[in-house]
Design a protein around this motif. Structure first.
Motif, PDB file in Angstrom:
ATOM      1  N   UNK A 185       0.848  -1.189   0.000  1.00  0.00           N
ATOM      2  CA  UNK A 185       0.000   0.000   0.000  1.00  0.00           C
ATOM      3  C   UNK A 185       0.887   1.243   0.000  1.00  0.00           C
ATOM      4  N   UNK A 186       1.436   1.514  -1.150  1.00  0.00           N
ATOM      5  CA  UNK A 186       2.296   2.684  -1.316  1.00  0.00           C
ATOM      6  C   UNK A 186       2.375   3.019  -2.792  1.00  0.00           C
ATOM      7  N   UNK A 187       2.820   4.237  -3.104  1.00  0.00           N
ATOM      8  CA  UNK A 187       2.886   4.672  -4.484  1.00  0.00           C
ATOM      9  C   UNK A 187       4.075   4.069  -5.217  1.00  0.00           C
ATOM     10  N   UNK A 188       4.195   4.448  -6.477  1.00  0.00           N
ATOM     11  CA  UNK A 188       5.291   3.938  -7.295  1.00  0.00           C
ATOM     12  C   UNK A 188       6.613   4.628  -6.973  1.00  0.00           C
ATOM     13  N   UNK A 189       6.549   5.769  -6.282  1.00  0.00           N
ATOM     14  CA  UNK A 189       7.775   6.436  -5.882  1.00  0.00           C
ATOM     15  C   UNK A 189       7.484   7.390  -4.733  1.00  0.00           C
ATOM     16  N   UNK A 193      16.148 -11.868  -5.234  1.00  0.00           N
ATOM     17  CA  UNK A 193      15.926 -10.889  -6.302  1.00  0.00           C
ATOM     18  C   UNK A 193      14.577 -10.221  -6.077  1.00  0.00           C
ATOM     19  N   UNK A 194      14.559  -8.894  -6.144  1.00  0.00           N
ATOM     20  CA  UNK A 194      13.333  -8.130  -5.921  1.00  0.00           C
ATOM     21  C   UNK A 194      13.066  -7.238  -7.131  1.00  0.00           C
ATOM     22  N   UNK A 195      11.822  -7.296  -7.630  1.00  0.00           N
ATOM     23  CA  UNK A 195      11.445  -6.472  -8.784  1.00  0.00           C
ATOM     24  C   UNK A 195      10.064  -5.883  -8.566  1.00  0.00           C
ATOM     25  N   UNK A 196       9.757  -4.874  -9.322  1.00  0.00           N
ATOM     26  CA  UNK A 196       8.483  -4.171  -9.222  1.00  0.00           C
ATOM     27  C   UNK A 196       8.678  -2.751  -9.700  1.00  0.00           C
ATOM     28  N   UNK A 197       7.580  -2.043  -9.983  1.00  0.00           N
ATOM     29  CA  UNK A 197       7.728  -0.689 -10.512  1.00  0.00           C
ATOM     30  C   UNK A 197       8.384   0.225  -9.490  1.00  0.00           C
ATOM     31  N   UNK A 198       7.957   0.136  -8.235  1.00  0.00           N
ATOM     32  CA  UNK A 198       8.573   0.950  -7.190  1.00  0.00           C
ATOM     33  C   UNK A 198      10.046   0.629  -7.012  1.00  0.00           C
ATOM     34  N   UNK A 199      10.403  -0.647  -7.165  1.00  0.00           N
ATOM     35  CA  UNK A 199      11.798  -1.080  -7.036  1.00  0.00           C
ATOM     36  C   UNK A 199      12.635  -0.501  -8.177  1.00  0.00           C
ATOM     37  N   UNK A 200      12.096  -0.581  -9.393  1.00  0.00           N
ATOM     38  CA  UNK A 200      12.815  -0.020 -10.545  1.00  0.00           C
ATOM     39  C   UNK A 200      12.971   1.490 -10.408  1.00  0.00           C
ATOM     40  N   UNK A 201      11.940   2.156  -9.885  1.00  0.00           N
ATOM     41  CA  UNK A 201      12.014   3.606  -9.702  1.00  0.00           C
ATOM     42  C   UNK A 201      13.067   3.964  -8.659  1.00  0.00           C
ATOM     43  N   UNK A 202      13.177   3.140  -7.622  1.00  0.00           N
ATOM     44  CA  UNK A 202      14.215   3.346  -6.603  1.00  0.00           C
ATOM     45  C   UNK A 202      15.601   3.264  -7.244  1.00  0.00           C
ATOM     46  N   UNK A 203      15.815   2.242  -8.072  1.00  0.00           N
ATOM     47  CA  UNK A 203      17.108   2.106  -8.751  1.00  0.00           C
ATOM     48  C   UNK A 203      17.328   3.242  -9.747  1.00  0.00           C
ATOM     49  N   UNK A 204      16.237   3.664 -10.402  1.00  0.00           N
ATOM     50  CA  UNK A 204      16.320   4.779 -11.342  1.00  0.00           C
ATOM     51  C   UNK A 204      16.739   6.051 -10.616  1.00  0.00           C
ATOM     52  N   UNK A 205      16.164   6.283  -9.446  1.00  0.00           N
ATOM     53  CA  UNK A 205      16.508   7.449  -8.638  1.00  0.00           C
ATOM     54  C   UNK A 205      17.995   7.439  -8.280  1.00  0.00           C
ATOM     55  N   UNK A 206      18.478   6.302  -7.819  1.00  0.00           N
ATOM     56  CA  UNK A 206      19.897   6.198  -7.455  1.00  0.00           C
ATOM     57  C   UNK A 206      20.807   6.406  -8.658  1.00  0.00           C
ATOM     58  N   UNK A 207      20.370   5.914  -9.809  1.00  0.00           N
ATOM     59  CA  UNK A 207      21.196   6.005 -11.022  1.00  0.00           C
ATOM     60  C   UNK A 207      21.296   7.432 -11.526  1.00  0.00           C
ATOM     61  N   UNK A 208      20.148   8.098 -11.694  1.00  0.00           N
ATOM     62  CA  UNK A 208      20.166   9.428 -12.307  1.00  0.00           C
ATOM     63  C   UNK A 208      20.761  10.476 -11.378  1.00  0.00           C
TER      64      UNK A 208
END
Length: 680
Positions: free
Chosen positions: A469-473, A497-512
């Motif tokens: 119960x949380x948003x995508x970011x 291994x963990x995947x999901x839209x929120x997980x990808x957004x977390x990695x995206x945040x760290x990357x950019x």
């Protein structure tokens, strides 16, 4: 270079044939270039979420849920009917609902209310759908046909499908309007009715060659597809205009048109090349980004400017020699004023404006680095779009939700049970579908049918589908991802291994965010180095880079002062684009000032420089501004729209500083800039 240019003007048919062949090949190639609209695909291959998705793809047939479908005012049997219909859509690999978590033959009142309301609330059903990446567009259209417009859809698969369909049409519209407006600007700022059409032909050849040659990349990002061509048009427009004007000047001194063209090319080479190189370097700085949209856009834009330069130095001379009689025949008086009066006004107000500029530097720099950001795709479509309305409706009933998938080794069901229990203690976790939760830790795999087992266990792993119960970011989402990863690491050190839209957004945040400093520093350093080599001065590159960087800081500080969140990717990209695209104005202004200063006082040099360069700067800057605002106003894709507005506002900031602040800086630091001068 003169020998090279002589060869070009003396072999016009060969040049035209060569460019015609390349143009046709690239025109044919253009439709075969695929465009990727999924931002998560541009994460580094080593990021945790990317690795997790790769492992899941190897171990399981279906992916992770990437869409949510809300059905309004439906009973449980009706929801199950919809579920079966959606499940039958080609491209849909899995649909999860309440019946996968609990036994719906029992009364709902006897079940855990939080679990039930994750999927069914106030007679509204929320289904989690997994759609294959290569069939997203058609699958989303088919699902929409099944559920009708009265029901709602959201998720990364839906966003990507909508973006793919809408952006293609919007870019066509933007391109047509941009060409019309650019033509109008050129008709106003040139002195021949034929000249704008000749310039556009040369630009069109360069743009098509660049667009078609993107086939070498195999696939390009939606940002490159949307902004690449129109940015190339805006940035390289002044190269052709400058060459034509030089040719007209040389014809007054040289009657032989071929000799006049060679002279014009020789005189133009240094200024056009230095301008083009700074632009190319600004774009190439994007290649340092680990987030691959940066290199994708940077390479395409840098290639486009290089192709434009080659076109200007090779194709345009031949085209102009074939058409110069039309330029003469349709010549008209200039519609633009002399701007001498404007130069005098600038001279009177430039010092007070410089004081304002100095005051703004520090607060705008700090504000530009203090914005609130969106990192993923969850806010790309606003509430005025159908998808934005759907997201708002789903969130208003079920709240912000997401689904993560956690893969762990399947050897010990006891350890899996302990892991599941600890995950359930997290307040945001509403339900878990897994072997130990759905089937039971004590039930052997042999008791299950192959279809049910394949959804839960693979040969090596078992997967837990975690509803949260949380948003995508956002801060809460990112903290939850960290907590789940920490718990998984506790039970399965280095083997989960963990995947999901929120997980990808977390990695995206760290990357950019890690990309920002190095991209900006390299862009500034590289542009400074080019200016250092071309101007042979230390003071002038510092002045020019500071002027444009401050324009960038002002541009990026506006959202902070307006309390608006911005897309970090647009924020990151615009820094390099604005530097590369608008530093040319500062270079042109300073070069003309030095030229005027050789024969005039500082005051006269400022006034005469403004009068001389105003039309050129306004032409190029006006085109870039218009294209930016066109993209901002027409595109429904939030990231592209914001990038367009940044481009439009940023160009205006750069123009303002070049025309009002740079004259004052050149005037004050004249002694450092001019080694020798005749008048004081």
């Amino acid at each position: 270079m003169r020998k090279f240019y002589n060869y070009i003007v003396n072999h016009p048919k060969l040049i035209l044939m060569f460019f015609s062949i390349i143009f046709i090949i690239c025109l044919i190639s253009k439709p075969f270039i695929s465009v990727n609209y999924d931002m998560n695909d541009y994460l580094p291959s080593t990021s945790s979420s990317t690795v997790a998705l790769d492992v899941m793809e190897q171990e399981y047939d279906g992916g992770i849920p990437n869409a949510r479908v809300m059905l309004e005012n439906v009973s449980i049997p009706e929801a199950l009917k919809y579920k079966n219909s959606i499940q039958s859509v080609e491209g849909v690999s899995d649909v999860t609902w309440l019946d996968d978590v609990v036994d719906i033959t029992e009364p709902l009142e006897t079940m855990d209310i939080s679990t039930v309301e994750t999927y069914y609330k106030d007679e509204n059903a929320l289904l989690s759908v997994t759609i294959d990446e290569d069939k997203r567009i058609q699958a989303v259209e088919d699902i929409r046909e099944i559920i009708g417009d009265e029901n709602s859809m959201m998720g990364s698969a839906v966003s990507t499908a909508v973006a793919t369909s809408s952006t293609v049409n919007e870019i066509k519209k933007i391109t047509v309007i941009a060409i019309i407006l650019v033509l109008a600007i050129l008709l106003l700022t040139t002195t021949s009715w034929a000249e704008p059409f000749i310039v556009l032909v040369g630009l069109g050849v360069a743009i098509i060659i660049n667009a078609g040659s993107n086939l070498i990349f195999g696939e390009i990002s939606f940002v490159t597809n949307a902004a690449g061509n129109i940015l190339q048009l805006a940035v390289s427009l002044d190269y052709s205009v400058f060459l034509i004007h030089r040719f007209e000047e040389c014809r007054k001194e040289e009657k032989n048109v071929k000799s006049a063209m060679v002279n014009a090319l020789c005189m133009s080479t240094t200024s056009i090349l230095s301008s083009g190189l700074t632009t190319v370097i600004g774009f190439l700085a994007l290649c340092l980004m680990r987030f691959q949209i940066g290199p994708d856009l940077g390479l395409a834009l840098a290639k486009g400017i290089l192709i434009s330069l080659i076109t200007v130095f090779v194709f345009m001379p031949v085209l102009i020699l074939y058409t110069y009689k039309f330029i003469d025949k349709f010549a008209h008086r200039s519609f633009m004023p002399s701007f001498k009066g404007f130069g005098k006004v600038v001279f009177r107000v430039m010092i007070p404006i410089l004081c304002v500029f100095v005051i703004l530097i520090v607060p705008c720099y700090l504000a530009s680095n203090s914005n609130d950001f969106y990192y993923g795709s969850s806010h790309i479509f606003g509430t005025k779009t159908k998808l934005g309305t759907d997201i708002q409706k789903i969130d208003s009933i079920f709240g912000e939700n997401d689904t993560y998938v956690l893969l762990v080794p399947k050897e010990s069901t006891a350890t899996q049970k302990d892991l599941s229990n600890e995950l359930k203690n997290l307040t945001q976790v509403t339900s878990i579908i897994s072997y130990v939760d759905t089937v039971g830790a004590e039930i052997p795999e042999s008791y299950l049918d192959s279809e049910t087992l394949s959804k839960l266990n693979s040969d090596n792993y078992t997967r837990m589908v975690i509803s949260v119960e949380t948003g995508y970011e956002g801060d809460e989402t990112f903290e939850l991802v960290e907590n789940i990863r920490a718990i998984a690491e506790k039970y399965y050190e280095g083997n989960w291994y963990l995947a999901g839209e929120g997980v990808s957004t977390y990695d995206l945040m760290n990357t950019v965010t890690s990309d920002m400093t190095k991209v900006n520093l390299l862009a500034i350093a590289a542009v400074f180095l080019v200016l250092l080599l071309t101007t042979k001065s230390i003071a002038l590159p510092i002045i020019l880079v500071l002027a444009i960087e401050t324009a960038i800081w002002i541009n990026l500080s506006i959202p902070y002062f307006m309390n608006n969140a911005i897309f970090y990717i647009a924020y990151l990209i615009i820094s390099s684009i604005q530097l590369g695209a608008t530093v040319d104005y500062a270079i042109l202004f300073s070069a003309r000032y030095k030229e005027e200063r050789e024969a005039n006082s500082k005051k006269q040099a400022v006034i005469r420089t403004i009068s001389s360069v105003m039309v050129s700067i306004l032409t190029s800057g006006g085109v870039l501004t218009i294209i930016g605002f066109l993209l901002g106003n027409i595109s429904t894709h939030g990231l592209l729209s914001q990038l367009g507005f940044f481009l439009g506002k940023g160009t205006l900031c750069s123009l303002t500083i070049v025309l009002f602040v740079l004259p004052a800086l050149l005037y004050i630091f004249d002694g450092l800039i001019m080694k020798k001068h005749k008048k004081t």
